[in-house]
Design a protein around this motif. Structure first.
Motif, PDB file in Angstrom:
ATOM      1  N   GLN A  32     -39.790 -31.065  20.783  1.00 34.50           N
ATOM      2  CA  GLN A  32     -39.176 -32.237  20.024  1.00 34.50           C
ATOM      3  C   GLN A  32     -38.007 -32.139  19.616  1.00 34.50           C
ATOM      4  O   GLN A  32     -37.101 -33.045  19.394  1.00 34.50           O
TER       5      GLN A  32
ATOM      6  N   GLY B 136     -39.067 -36.760  15.612  1.00 34.27           N
ATOM      7  CA  GLY B 136     -40.160 -36.421  14.732  1.00 34.27           C
ATOM      8  C   GLY B 136     -39.990 -37.053  13.594  1.00 34.27           C
ATOM      9  O   GLY B 136     -39.066 -37.982  13.157  1.00 34.27           O
ATOM     10  N   GLY B 137     -41.001 -37.345  12.757  1.00 33.40           N
ATOM     11  CA  GLY B 137     -41.005 -38.216  11.521  1.00 33.40           C
ATOM     12  C   GLY B 137     -40.524 -39.283  11.606  1.00 33.40           C
ATOM     13  O   GLY B 137     -40.038 -40.057  10.441  1.00 33.40           O
TER      14      GLY B 137
ATOM     15  N   ALA C 210     -48.457 -31.157  11.551  1.00 35.44           N
ATOM     16  CA  ALA C 210     -47.962 -32.610  11.640  1.00 35.44           C
ATOM     17  C   ALA C 210     -48.549 -33.127  12.930  1.00 35.44           C
ATOM     18  O   ALA C 210     -48.371 -32.758  13.963  1.00 35.44           O
ATOM     19  N   MET C 211     -49.168 -34.176  12.698  1.00 31.20           N
ATOM     20  CA  MET C 211     -49.431 -35.320  14.043  1.00 31.20           C
ATOM     21  C   MET C 211     -49.128 -36.590  13.446  1.00 31.20           C
ATOM     22  O   MET C 211     -49.213 -37.017  12.376  1.00 31.20           O
ATOM     23  N   ARG C 212     -48.826 -37.280  14.624  1.00 29.48           N
ATOM     24  CA  ARG C 212     -48.331 -38.554  14.300  1.00 29.48           C
ATOM     25  C   ARG C 212     -48.638 -39.326  12.962  1.00 29.48           C
ATOM     26  O   ARG C 212     -49.735 -39.501  12.713  1.00 29.48           O
ATOM     27  N   ALA C 213     -47.437 -39.683  12.292  1.00 30.20           N
ATOM     28  CA  ALA C 213     -47.769 -40.290  10.885  1.00 30.20           C
ATOM     29  C   ALA C 213     -48.359 -39.157  10.038  1.00 30.20           C
ATOM     30  O   ALA C 213     -49.502 -39.459   9.487  1.00 30.20           O
ATOM     31  N   PRO C 214     -47.878 -38.050   9.974  1.00 31.55           N
ATOM     32  CA  PRO C 214     -48.701 -37.120   8.958  1.00 31.55           C
ATOM     33  C   PRO C 214     -48.973 -37.562   7.601  1.00 31.55           C
ATOM     34  O   PRO C 214     -48.098 -38.052   7.201  1.00 31.55           O
TER      35      PRO C 214
ATOM     36  N   LEU D  67     -43.297 -30.040  17.685  1.00 30.91           N
ATOM     37  CA  LEU D  67     -42.215 -30.132  16.615  1.00 30.91           C
ATOM     38  C   LEU D  67     -41.469 -28.636  16.613  1.00 30.91           C
ATOM     39  O   LEU D  67     -40.508 -28.512  16.219  1.00 30.91           O
TER      40      LEU D  67
ATOM     41  N   PHE E 156     -46.071 -36.085  19.613  1.00 34.77           N
ATOM     42  CA  PHE E 156     -46.839 -36.465  18.463  1.00 34.77           C
ATOM     43  C   PHE E 156     -46.788 -35.490  17.446  1.00 34.77           C
ATOM     44  O   PHE E 156     -47.676 -35.564  16.599  1.00 34.77           O
ATOM     45  N   GLY E 157     -45.765 -34.511  17.291  1.00 37.98           N
ATOM     46  CA  GLY E 157     -45.993 -33.533  16.384  1.00 37.98           C
ATOM     47  C   GLY E 157     -46.436 -32.107  16.977  1.00 37.98           C
ATOM     48  O   GLY E 157     -45.953 -31.063  16.228  1.00 37.98           O
TER      49      GLY E 157
ATOM     50  N   GLU F 170     -43.820 -43.996  14.142  1.00 40.64           N
ATOM     51  CA  GLU F 170     -45.327 -43.775  13.457  1.00 40.64           C
ATOM     52  C   GLU F 170     -45.886 -44.924  12.738  1.00 40.64           C
ATOM     53  O   GLU F 170     -46.780 -44.808  12.215  1.00 40.64           O
TER      54      GLU F 170
END
Ligand code: MOS
Length: 728
Positions: A215, A511-512, A353-357, A250, A246-247, A695
């Motif tokens: 990513q 990301g993020g 981190a996974m989507r919208a950590p 990353l 989705f993280g 996210e």
């Protein structure tokens, strides 16, 4: 340019019929559906590729006691078997990425204990099963719920401390007239992206080249430089297409490190893909959480106290915690607000981190606790949220850049027919189904990252743009094409967007929810530089118009191609985050509405319809934005109803490590879903005035589903996912 001041009027505001925002079809769509888009594992060059296969550890903690590779080495086609005994010496871990085959220590189930390299994938896989490993295992401590008392405060993150406190949440809770005190739990989750991690690595004159699924290529370059003890300028990462992340992408993962090591050892290009099963243990997952929430309110429904305490786990030595309570810091107005995170060290694979950590699982708790408070107050849950809307960030005590949660709630309530909701649970029947409606807010932070971009107009008048940005299925290629198209006055087919290569200018990667804003702003800046160069070359003023490949002022009109000349014309641009993020609390917002039916005999839960209404600044492409939002909502539906990694605490292993048993929603699970963006511009976020959307869709979506299940049944399930056994 940097974001130290709010953005004034920009060319994007003045071009009224521009292409930015239009639902342009994905420019990379045809190459994807015709199979000509090349993913990491699909490259056939250079020649003489060998295939690596990871041999995973079958214990959670301990040491390799015996290791016999002779049988594997003797098998057909086997070129080498790498283990800690013969693997090249490496550097040090970086950002949760470890050197591979570095010692006889095992720190998690699935850790690589060997890498077999052979002439074909099948030969490598067959030989992997012939590597004989004996272990001296240590006792295993893997379950979060058995370790809550041992959990400690983790290190603060740069922008996000582990704990915050404003006022006195405990005292205000004690004296509050109406109280809710609840514990919610969310399970271990995994990214389940479509493309498993894969790398093709080879060396050329001391340079390491990796075609890999990543990513953030520039971050990956820096991490691998540390892990492999190299100069990062000697590492090139190419990630032109990434099949979801989705993280989990990353950072580089063992496929990249092992392929690099193996290629060095066998002096051939090496391809290594993780199997789907290996992805579960050898890459990242999201920790499970235990979340305790206390809400205190006045009788008319004003929050006087909010406390959100969350526990998560990670591998021994890791500091990365699931920041589930972070969202609560800015969500609702209240004078007393406390958030706290505790982290338990466990013998498990790495949580990250996974989507919208943070928000994704935090909102599964706080937005259901709000529903419980509405119930206790006998107040409509939409009204409760409106009543507690905030005019400034209640933790940071600074203004919001924009905050349109209330318009999203009102608009969504209207569109969804919320006024027909029967507040008493179980009040609506449809044959064997009991039907309920639920609502939840959505909120997701909006970061901006440094990024650069380059643009060139060639003698043919075609613009080529480059950045080490990625498109992980999100639409980066398309929105970047739109930005250049609009600013340079070129039709989109005259713009070529090239991404995913660290030979290109440094970019944010994906990301993020920062990718479009960061990479888009850098390209915007590069295009402004290009416009100035073109105007100077044409001898025209700022008032000239860019359209159809020409610049026109008064009765003069010249083509970009003629201005570019035979050698073309180039421009660089970039974005720096500046100080706006310190001065303004920045989030995108929304509201989810869900309708579910629950079978009264079996407890089966079916989503019937769902609506998300969002605000996220300027929308760069109406179609890809809607797709992103819907994808996020579906992810949230999965979190609510199906997704859970089952841990076997005896072995620190994930039992259901495949997509047959790790249940993500499929088409049959998802009925009509709609997502709507209300118009907004955020002049504090970035020069595009956009905010992140990747996210936002997942945030709160699952809570709306859970709240609908309660409204349908009167059963409040506080342990995700909401499977039918918990309904009955
Ligand atoms: Mo995201 S969890 O930063 O891909």
């Amino acid at each position: 340019m940097d974001m130290t001041h709010p953005v004034g009027t920009t060319p994007l505001d003045t071009i009224t019929d521009g292409i930015v925002g239009k639902p342009l079809d994905r420019v990379d769509g045809p190459s994807k559906v015709t199979g000509t888009a090349t993913y990491a594992y699909e490259y056939r060059e250079p020649e003489n590729i060998a295939y690596g296969y990871l041999v995973p550890a079958s214990i959670a903690r301990g040491r390799i006691a015996t290791l016999d590779t002779a049988a594997a080495e003797a098998m057909p086609g086997v070129v080498a078997v790498l283990t800690y005994r013969n693997a090249p010496k490496q550097g040090s871990a970086s950002q949760q990425v470890e050197p591979q085959l570095a010692s006889d220590r095992i720190d998690h189930y699935g850790q690589a204990v060997a890498c077999v390299v052979a002439d074909s994938f099948e030969q490598a896989r067959a030989a992997a099963y012939a590597v004989a490993v004996g272990y001296a295992p240590d006792p295993v401590n893997a379950a979060l719920d058995a370790n809550l008392d041992r959990a400690v405060k983790p290190k603060d993150r740069g922008t996000s401390p582990a704990d915050t406190s404003v006022g006195d949440a405990d005292a205000a809770f004690a004296s509050a007239p109406v109280k809710v005190e609840v514990q919610y739990t969310t399970p271990l989750q995994t990214h389940a992206m479509m493309e498993p991690h894969a790398t093709l690595a080879y060396w050329r004159r001391g340079q390491l080249i990796l075609f890999t699924a990543n990513q953030m290529p520039n971050r990956g370059q820096a991490i691998l430089a540390s892990v492999l003890n190299m100069n990062k300028d000697n590492i090139r990462i190419v990630s032109r297409y990434v099949g979801g992340g989705f993280g989990a992408k990353l950072t580089p993962h063992p496929d990249a490190v092992l392929a690099a090591l193996a290629s060095k050892v066998v002096d051939r290009p090496v391809k290594l893909a993780l199997t789907r099963q290996q992805v579960f243990h050898s890459t990242f997952h999201r920790s499970d959480t235990v979340q305790r929430i206390r809400l205190g309110a006045t009788r008319d429904g004003r929050l006087v106290s909010v406390a959100h305490r969350s526990w998560s786990g990670n591998q021994v030595g890791e500091q990365n915690f699931e920041a589930a309570a972070e969202v609560t810091r800015s969500l609702y107005a209240t004078p007393n607000i406390l958030t706290q995170h505790r982290l338990a060290e466990l013998d498990i694979p790495t949580a990250s981190a996974m989507r919208a950590p943070g928000e994704a699982v935090g909102m599964l708790a706080i937005e259901c606790a709000m529903d419980e408070l509405a119930e206790a107050l006998k107040l409509d849950p939409v009204e409760l949220r409106i009543r507690n809307d905030a005019s400034q960030d209640p933790t940071k005590l600074i203004p919001y850049s924009t905050r349109a949660m209330v318009p999203c709630l009102r608009h969504g309530a209207e569109m969804f027919g919320w006024d027909k909701r029967v507040a008493t649970p179980g009040g609506v029947r449809d044959g064997q189904w009991t039907v309920g409606l639920g609502v939840a807010a959505a909120s997701r932070g909006n970061p901006l990252q440094p990024a650069k971009a380059w643009v060139r107009i060639g003698p043919d008048g075609i613009a080529t743009t480059r950045a080490a940005m990625t498109d992980i299925g999100t639409g980066s290629y398309t929105i970047l094409t739109q930005i250049a198209s609009e600013l340079l006055g070129l039709p989109p087919e005259m713009v070529r967007t090239e991404l995913g290569d660290t030979d290109f200018p440094m970019s944010s990667g994906s990301g993020g929810s920062f990718g479009a804003g960061s990479a888009g702003s850098a390209l915007y800046d590069a295009c402004l530089v290009m416009r100035r160069k073109l105007l100077a070359a044409a001898g025209m003023s700022d008032g000239a118009t860019f359209r159809d490949g020409r610049i026109t002022e008064g009765n003069r009109s010249v083509t970009l191609a003629s201005l570019a000349g035979p050698s073309g014309i180039e421009a660089d641009g970039g974005i720096e985050p500046g100080t706006m993020h310190k001065l303004y609390s920045q989030q995108s917002y929304g509201a989810h509405f869900a309708e579910v039916g629950v079978d009264m005999d079996t407890g089966e839960i079916r989503l019937r319809r769902m609506l998300g209404v969002f605000t996220a600044g300027r929308i760069l492409n109406a179609k890809t934005a809607r797709s992103q939002a819907i994808g996020g909502m579906i992810f949230g539906v999965g979190a609510a109803l199906t997704e859970a990694v089952a841990l076997d605490p005896r072995f620190g292993m994930f039992v259901n490590h495949n997509l047959a048993e790790y249940h993500v929603p499929v088409h049959a699970d998802i009925p009509a879903i709609d997502a709507v963006f209300l118009p907004e511009l955020d002049d504090k976020s970035n020069p595009l005035k956009s905010k992140g959307i990747g996210e936002l869709g997942i945030c709160g979506a699952g809570a709306a589903v859970a709240n609908a299940v309660y409204n349908a049944t009167g059963v409040r399930i506080r342990d995700y996912p909401l499977t039918l056994d918990k309904v009955l």
